[in-house]
Design a protein around this motif. Structure first.
Motif, PDB file in Angstrom:
ATOM      1  N   LEU A  91       1.083  -1.410  -0.261  1.00 27.17           N
ATOM      2  CA  LEU A  91       0.133   0.081  -0.193  1.00 27.17           C
ATOM      3  C   LEU A  91       0.714   1.516  -0.085  1.00 27.17           C
ATOM      4  O   LEU A  91       0.756   2.154  -0.800  1.00 27.17           O
ATOM      5  N   TRP A  92       1.501   1.033   0.924  1.00 33.56           N
ATOM      6  CA  TRP A  92       2.711   2.542   1.047  1.00 33.56           C
ATOM      7  C   TRP A  92       3.422   2.945  -0.477  1.00 33.56           C
ATOM      8  O   TRP A  92       3.048   3.935  -0.783  1.00 33.56           O
ATOM      9  N   MET A  93       4.423   1.767  -0.739  1.00 33.86           N
ATOM     10  CA  MET A  93       5.054   2.358  -2.167  1.00 33.86           C
ATOM     11  C   MET A  93       3.638   2.696  -3.753  1.00 33.86           C
ATOM     12  O   MET A  93       4.292   2.965  -4.370  1.00 33.86           O
ATOM     13  N   GLY A  94       2.574   1.257  -3.177  1.00 33.78           N
ATOM     14  CA  GLY A  94       1.753   1.676  -4.726  1.00 33.78           C
ATOM     15  C   GLY A  94       0.579   2.998  -4.611  1.00 33.78           C
ATOM     16  O   GLY A  94       0.669   3.274  -5.281  1.00 33.78           O
ATOM     17  N   ASN A 155       8.780   8.553 -14.926  1.00 33.78           N
ATOM     18  CA  ASN A 155       9.580   9.306 -13.576  1.00 33.78           C
ATOM     19  C   ASN A 155       9.697   8.156 -13.256  1.00 33.78           C
ATOM     20  O   ASN A 155       9.086   6.691 -13.066  1.00 33.78           O
ATOM     21  N   LEU A 156      11.131   8.143 -13.131  1.00 33.11           N
ATOM     22  CA  LEU A 156      11.738   7.135 -12.761  1.00 33.11           C
ATOM     23  C   LEU A 156      10.932   6.500 -10.772  1.00 33.11           C
ATOM     24  O   LEU A 156      11.038   5.690 -10.283  1.00 33.11           O
ATOM     25  N   THR A 157      11.540   8.073 -10.274  1.00 33.06           N
ATOM     26  CA  THR A 157      11.137   7.734  -8.684  1.00 33.06           C
ATOM     27  C   THR A 157       9.904   6.594  -8.666  1.00 33.06           C
ATOM     28  O   THR A 157       9.384   5.779  -7.558  1.00 33.06           O
ATOM     29  N   GLY A 158       8.545   7.074  -9.147  1.00 30.64           N
ATOM     30  CA  GLY A 158       7.260   6.385  -9.113  1.00 30.64           C
ATOM     31  C   GLY A 158       7.079   5.079  -9.587  1.00 30.64           C
ATOM     32  O   GLY A 158       6.620   4.388  -9.432  1.00 30.64           O
ATOM     33  N   PHE A 159       8.572   4.960 -10.582  1.00 20.91           N
ATOM     34  CA  PHE A 159       8.387   3.537 -11.856  1.00 20.91           C
ATOM     35  C   PHE A 159       8.949   2.962 -10.480  1.00 20.91           C
ATOM     36  O   PHE A 159       7.945   1.518 -10.067  1.00 20.91           O
ATOM     37  N   MET A 160       9.671   3.056  -9.876  1.00 19.83           N
ATOM     38  CA  MET A 160      11.085   1.763  -9.095  1.00 19.83           C
ATOM     39  C   MET A 160       9.502   2.237  -7.795  1.00 19.83           C
ATOM     40  O   MET A 160       9.551   1.083  -7.315  1.00 19.83           O
ATOM     41  N   LEU A 161       8.485   2.892  -7.337  1.00 15.03           N
ATOM     42  CA  LEU A 161       7.990   2.164  -6.097  1.00 15.03           C
ATOM     43  C   LEU A 161       7.102   1.318  -6.979  1.00 15.03           C
ATOM     44  O   LEU A 161       6.470   0.656  -6.016  1.00 15.03           O
ATOM     45  N   LEU A 162       6.507   1.706  -8.359  1.00 16.33           N
ATOM     46  CA  LEU A 162       6.195   0.703  -8.394  1.00 16.33           C
ATOM     47  C   LEU A 162       6.006  -0.752  -8.643  1.00 16.33           C
ATOM     48  O   LEU A 162       5.337  -1.427  -8.300  1.00 16.33           O
ATOM     49  N   ILE A 163       7.303  -0.884  -9.349  1.00 15.44           N
ATOM     50  CA  ILE A 163       7.856  -2.472  -8.944  1.00 15.44           C
ATOM     51  C   ILE A 163       8.113  -2.555  -7.746  1.00 15.44           C
ATOM     52  O   ILE A 163       7.671  -3.892  -7.314  1.00 15.44           O
ATOM     53  N   GLY A 164       8.364  -1.719  -7.009  1.00 12.44           N
ATOM     54  CA  GLY A 164       8.113  -2.672  -5.405  1.00 12.44           C
ATOM     55  C   GLY A 164       6.722  -2.540  -4.550  1.00 12.44           C
ATOM     56  O   GLY A 164       7.981  -3.418  -4.433  1.00 12.44           O
ATOM     57  N   SER A 165       6.384  -2.051  -5.515  1.00 15.51           N
ATOM     58  CA  SER A 165       4.815  -2.588  -4.984  1.00 15.51           C
ATOM     59  C   SER A 165       4.504  -3.640  -5.354  1.00 15.51           C
ATOM     60  O   SER A 165       3.947  -4.493  -4.424  1.00 15.51           O
ATOM     61  N   ILE A 166       4.630  -3.629  -6.951  1.00 16.54           N
ATOM     62  CA  ILE A 166       4.303  -5.272  -7.499  1.00 16.54           C
ATOM     63  C   ILE A 166       5.098  -6.122  -6.831  1.00 16.54           C
ATOM     64  O   ILE A 166       4.553  -7.791  -6.614  1.00 16.54           O
ATOM     65  N   ALA A 167       6.419  -6.031  -6.627  1.00 14.98           N
ATOM     66  CA  ALA A 167       7.388  -7.163  -6.213  1.00 14.98           C
ATOM     67  C   ALA A 167       6.873  -8.028  -4.540  1.00 14.98           C
ATOM     68  O   ALA A 167       6.810  -9.092  -4.698  1.00 14.98           O
TER      69      ALA A 167
END
Length: 349
Positions: A91-94, A155-167
């Motif tokens: 939830l936090w990252m996504g 946006n790289l920051t947003g993309f990394m947060l999204l990938i982290g959330s998916i993982a």
């Protein structure tokens, strides 16, 4: 015949309600985080968790509308708390990703979910590695890569947060199978909120204290705290969970797959217009490739389920299958409840 038509109308009314409310929660969250003036995804998630926990408590313990389950403290700590911790990170990252990325792009990237879940499942030995399936997953990944390359406001920051959330979501889904399913703990959407949301709220205190609380304390940002908007947003999130609860047993997993696909395409185009987020042609072609690969994966899972049910009906030994569906960007439809546009674990739908 009239009875069949009436049942079909009821079922598809529930499905339509789920589509509208699920898309509504995501779009409402995006509006609050980027337009309304409340760019605090952790705080917004905590409001949802607190609100849903309180109403779930009333339904389970006060009104007795939904029956709880007998669970010891040891079982809760060993089985529920780890999943709640993972879900808090999801939830936090996504939800933080919505501050940086468009809803359309996020829905496209979420098509990676079955690919990541399958890979994590193979690592933890709960999935059997199949070359054909892995090749299909690579096609999904290629489609998402093309869509990402074609994103006009990447946006790289947003993309990394999204990938982290998916993982983390993939690990959480596999953990449900390993911790809850193996222990025969069955939760529906309301009891999941009752048991998981309070623990999730506690875990969310960490990012709140270190990331968002200092921003509140500084007073440097003009924060909109309209209780009507924040309260209605939390109410919509809980209403979505109730829609899922009412939907149980009214339709099939295949129908929910189709509904999830419709919801994703709706979100992509509606959000593009609402938030003035243009979509490139290359991006659409990339998502279409991933979408077709996900559809093929869904078809394979459906065929396996039909074969297993046929074997069971014939008196043979039923084949043990996971209930993972790729609808809604690959999130497990038969074990999901949505809060804040994300899945809350449930072992029974």
């Amino acid at each position: 015949m009239p009875g069949i038509i009436e049942e079909a109308l009821v079922a598809y009314t529930y499905v339509g309600t789920w589509i509208v409310m699920s898309a509504g929660v995501i779009l409402y969250n995006k509006y609050i985080l980027t337009v309304f003036g409340f760019p605090f995804p952790v705080t917004l998630t905590m409001i949802h968790m607190a609100f849903c926990s309180a109403l779930a408590f009333v339904l389970v313990r006060v009104l007795g509308v939904v029956k709880g389950i007998n669970m010891s403290r040891e079982t809760y700590v060993q089985k529920i708390v780890p999943i709640a911790g993972l879900f808090a990170v999801v939830l936090w990252m996504g939800n933080s990703a919505y501050v940086y990325l468009s809803v359309a792009f996020i829905q496209m990237v979420k098509a990676l979910m079955p690919c990541v879940v399958y890979t994590v499942g193979c690592v933890f030995k709960v999935e059997k590695y199949k070359r054909e399936t892995m090749m299909n997953m690579l096609v999904i990944a290629l489609g998402v890569a093309i869509a990402s390359y074609g994103e006009l406001n990447f946006n790289l920051t947003g993309f990394m947060l999204l990938i982290g959330s998916i993982a983390c979501e993939a690990v959480r889904i596999v953990s449900i199978q390993m911790l809850l399913t193996s222990a025969d703990i069955k939760l529906n959407s309301v009891t999941t909120l009752y048991y998981v949301s309070p623990a999730c709220l506690v875990f969310l205190l960490a990012p709140f204290v270190f990331i968002e609380a200092p921003r509140f304390a500084s007073g440097a940002e003009d924060v909109n705290l309209d209780p009507m908007v924040l309260g209605s947003n939390a109410m919509l999130a809980f209403g979505l969970n109730m829609a899922v609860y009412l939907l149980i047993g009214k339709t099939s997993a295949l129908t929910m797959n189709v509904a999830g696909v419709i919801k994703d395409w709706m979100l992509i185009f509606i959000s593009s217009v609402m938030f003035d987020a243009p979509i490139s042609t290359l991006q659409l072609w990339g998502y279409l490739l991933a979408f077709l690969a996900v559809c093929y994966y869904n078809y394979q899972k459906y065929q396996e389920r039909v074969a297993a049910e046929a074997a069971k009906g014939a008196g043979g030994k039923a084949v043990k299958l996971d209930d993972r569906e790729a609808a809604g960007g690959g999130i497990e439809m038969t074990k999901q409840i949505t809060v804040n546009g994300n899945a809350v674990p449930s072992s029974k739908q």
